[in-house]
Design an enzyme around this catalytic site. Structure first.
Site, PDB file in Angstrom:
ATOM      1  N   LYS A 174       7.983 -35.136 100.221  1.00 22.96           N
ATOM      2  CA  LYS A 174       8.664 -34.756  99.104  1.00 22.96           C
ATOM      3  C   LYS A 174       8.837 -33.774  99.111  1.00 22.96           C
ATOM      4  O   LYS A 174       7.605 -32.811  97.986  1.00 22.96           O
ATOM      5  CB  LYS A 174       8.388 -35.531  98.083  1.00 22.96           C
ATOM      6  N   SER A 220       4.148 -32.254  85.036  1.00 26.90           N
ATOM      7  CA  SER A 220       4.026 -34.052  84.758  1.00 26.90           C
ATOM      8  C   SER A 220       2.783 -34.588  85.210  1.00 26.90           C
ATOM      9  O   SER A 220       3.770 -35.165  86.631  1.00 26.90           O
ATOM     10  CB  SER A 220       5.126 -34.317  85.709  1.00 26.90           C
ATOM     11  N   LYS A 224      -1.154 -36.608  96.372  1.00 26.67           N
ATOM     12  CA  LYS A 224      -0.848 -35.229  96.701  1.00 26.67           C
ATOM     13  C   LYS A 224      -2.054 -34.712  96.830  1.00 26.67           C
ATOM     14  O   LYS A 224      -3.456 -34.887  95.992  1.00 26.67           O
ATOM     15  CB  LYS A 224      -0.050 -34.978  95.063  1.00 26.67           C
ATOM     16  N   HIS A 280       4.676 -32.293  97.667  1.00 24.28           N
ATOM     17  CA  HIS A 280       3.978 -31.080  97.562  1.00 24.28           C
ATOM     18  C   HIS A 280       3.791 -30.845  95.363  1.00 24.28           C
ATOM     19  O   HIS A 280       3.900 -32.085  94.788  1.00 24.28           O
ATOM     20  CB  HIS A 280       5.512 -29.983  97.507  1.00 24.28           C
ATOM     21  N   GLU A 292      10.530 -43.632  92.042  1.00 27.15           N
ATOM     22  CA  GLU A 292       8.693 -43.413  92.138  1.00 27.15           C
ATOM     23  C   GLU A 292       8.194 -43.071  90.212  1.00 27.15           C
ATOM     24  O   GLU A 292       9.533 -43.553  89.693  1.00 27.15           O
ATOM     25  CB  GLU A 292       8.570 -41.951  92.885  1.00 27.15           C
ATOM     26  N   HIS A 311      11.271 -31.120  84.316  1.00 25.90           N
ATOM     27  CA  HIS A 311      11.238 -29.487  85.410  1.00 25.90           C
ATOM     28  C   HIS A 311      12.361 -28.912  85.406  1.00 25.90           C
ATOM     29  O   HIS A 311      12.973 -27.666  85.693  1.00 25.90           O
ATOM     30  CB  HIS A 311      11.255 -30.183  87.071  1.00 25.90           C
ATOM     31  N   GLU A 317      11.988 -26.601  91.833  1.00 24.74           N
ATOM     32  CA  GLU A 317      11.918 -27.587  92.599  1.00 24.74           C
ATOM     33  C   GLU A 317      13.051 -27.100  93.389  1.00 24.74           C
ATOM     34  O   GLU A 317      13.227 -27.397  94.246  1.00 24.74           O
ATOM     35  CB  GLU A 317      11.347 -28.870  92.912  1.00 24.74           C
ATOM     36  N   ASP A 323      12.506 -39.812  91.050  1.00 27.55           N
ATOM     37  CA  ASP A 323      11.397 -39.730  90.844  1.00 27.55           C
ATOM     38  C   ASP A 323      11.863 -39.613  89.288  1.00 27.55           C
ATOM     39  O   ASP A 323      11.967 -38.857  89.146  1.00 27.55           O
ATOM     40  CB  ASP A 323      10.154 -38.757  90.942  1.00 27.55           C
ATOM     41  N   ASP A 341       3.039 -42.803  92.043  1.00 29.45           N
ATOM     42  CA  ASP A 341       2.545 -41.052  91.742  1.00 29.45           C
ATOM     43  C   ASP A 341       1.516 -41.031  90.840  1.00 29.45           C
ATOM     44  O   ASP A 341       0.616 -41.146  90.855  1.00 29.45           O
ATOM     45  CB  ASP A 341       3.767 -40.352  91.857  1.00 29.45           C
ATOM     46  N   GLU A 367      14.153 -36.173  88.370  1.00 29.26           N
ATOM     47  CA  GLU A 367      13.759 -35.968  89.922  1.00 29.26           C
ATOM     48  C   GLU A 367      15.219 -36.718  90.611  1.00 29.26           C
ATOM     49  O   GLU A 367      14.624 -38.394  90.439  1.00 29.26           O
ATOM     50  CB  GLU A 367      13.342 -36.027  91.337  1.00 29.26           C
TER      51      GLU A 367
END
Ligand code: PGA
Ligand code: ZN
Length: 421
Positions: free
Chosen positions: A388, A42, A337, A365, A285, A159, A209, A244, A312, A168
């Site tokens: 994270k 993403s 990141k 990550h 997030e 994901h 993840e 997230d 993010d 998430e």
């Protein structure tokens, strides 16, 4: 001070089985450093450019052979014989060689692999663990705080194919004095969650993840599972929740399609505020889409200091975008990141800007990861306080947690575990 003697890049595979780049750096004193670059699914549209060959024959176009050629060719030519005592100077050379604002010439993956490998080689040359070498390099005093993990145990969005709009749902072990105890509590909760899902007749296969991806109707449904798992594991009030939303993924033409409803940015904020009232949600997030500065700012204002709002895709670890967020008060935290921006020193600048402005920084990550543990060291070195790195499952996630356990042991009594929530 030693100088760079040789660089070598190779194509390896990330956790989704896609090619990525790994770089070896050898110094003239024999020190050796190796680093691998992760990759997102993403991805924010303002991220630095990840160079892929686009040749459909190899890995469906995802091979990174051109990026590798850049490391073995022009980058090595530029850096061989250059000292490594100043990471900023090394990164500046890479930026000048590339010459674009988004690293489109050489590829952010090529540049970042070199930048990280040089840090690793320097740490070896200094005979220091990477976290201490990075702290010294960037002038951070007393790096002894082990970050609070935001553990992504329920996966949705891009994901996983779970029906959940949010990407998430995370558990955050806050009520502990040591990282190792916090991690254990997170792991026990993860195992309790598996048992609960099994009992409920849900699949317990995991997403990118390492989190589970049960069929759930909406966020409250997912949170109920999490709260039950926390209670079953015996950690009520000591483990909190974070999400997230990755809202860019469910945004289109001014509307958000979330948990089966099509709503505007204000109604989306209402939805989050309602969730914070009903659940122990401490961090949100990417609540809104990557250019919806107004939506972010509205939620940040409404939640105040009670809930951490993190950007993010909004900031993509880019100092210019974080400055805009500071002006607009879009959030009060930034996700970090390395590969969104493409060099170690620019990443450090992004963390610094956030910290100097009393914002928090969460080191992260990517959903496509490798066994590289650089982010564990970076989080400690910069005293970021939060990391994270997925569920406690799948080797590419576990290796970061294991590295933090080693760092905690290395620090001994000096190690600090402190929740910001
Ligand atoms: P990504 O997801 O690596 O696929 O971008 C991680 C995140 O959004 O935080
Ligand atoms: Zn995100």
């Amino acid at each position: 001070m030693p100088v760079i003697q040789h660089l070598h890049a190779r194509q390896i595979l990330d956790s989704r089985g896609n090619p990525t780049i790994e770089v070896d750096c050898v110094l003239d004193d024999g020190s050796f450093g190796r680093a691998a670059v992760p990759s997102g699914a993403s991805t924010g549209s303002h991220e630095a450019l990840e160079l892929r060959d686009g040749n459909k024959v190899l890995y469906g176009g995802k091979s990174v052979l051109r990026a590798i050629q850049h490391v073995d060719g022009v980058i090595m030519k530029e850096l061989v014989g250059k000292g490594v005592d100043d990471q900023r100077a090394v990164d500046q050379k890479l930026l000048a060689l590339d010459g674009t604002s988004n690293k489109a010439t050489l590829g952010a993956n090529a540049i970042l692999g070199v930048s990280m490998a040089v840090c690793r080689a320097r740490a070896v040359s200094e005979r220091k663990p990477l976290w201490r070498s990075l702290a010294d390099q960037f002038g951070v005093e007393h790096p002894r705080q082990i970050p609070v993990p935001l553990m992504n145990v329920l996966n949705g969005g891009r994901h996983a194919d779970s029906g959940l709009s949010f990407q998430e749902c995370m558990i955050v072990p806050t009520g502990f004095d040591h990282f190792s105890d916090a991690l254990r509590a997170g792991v026990e909760t993860y195992h309790a969650l598996r048992r609960i899902l099994q009992k409920a007749g849900q699949v317990t296969a995991v997403g990118d993840e390492g989190g589970f991806a049960p069929r759930v109707s909406d966020a409250p449904h997912a949170f109920d599972f999490l709260l039950q798992a926390i209670a079953d594991a015996g950690y009520r009030d000591r483990i909190r929740l974070a999400i997230d939303a990755a809202a860019s993924e469910f945004y289109k033409d001014g509307s958000y399609t979330v948990d089966g409803r099509v709503i505007d940015r204000h109604a989306l904020s209402d939805y989050y505020v309602d969730l914070t009232k009903r659940f122990p949600l401490v961090s949100i997030e990417d609540s809104h889409s990557e250019d919806d500065w107004e939506g972010f700012a509205e939620l940040n204002k409404r939640t105040g200091s009670a809930v951490q709002c993190v950007g993010d895709d909004l900031y993509v670890t880019n100092v210019e975008r974080i400055k805009k967020g500071l002006d607009l008060r879009s959030t009060d935290a930034v996700l970090i990141k390395l590969n969104q921006i493409g060099t170690v020193s620019e990443t450090v600048d992004a963390v610094r800007l956030a910290q100097d402005s009393d914002w928090r920084a969460v080191i992260s990550h990517r959903s496509g990861e490798t066994e590289d543990t650089f982010i564990a060291h970076l989080a400690v070195a910069l005293r970021a306080g939060q990391i994270k790195t997925g569920a406690p499952c799948r080797g590419e996630r576990i290796c970061k947690y294991n590295e933090l356990l080693r760092i905690e042991e290395e620090l001994g009594k000096e190690a600090v575990y402190m929740s910001p929530f």
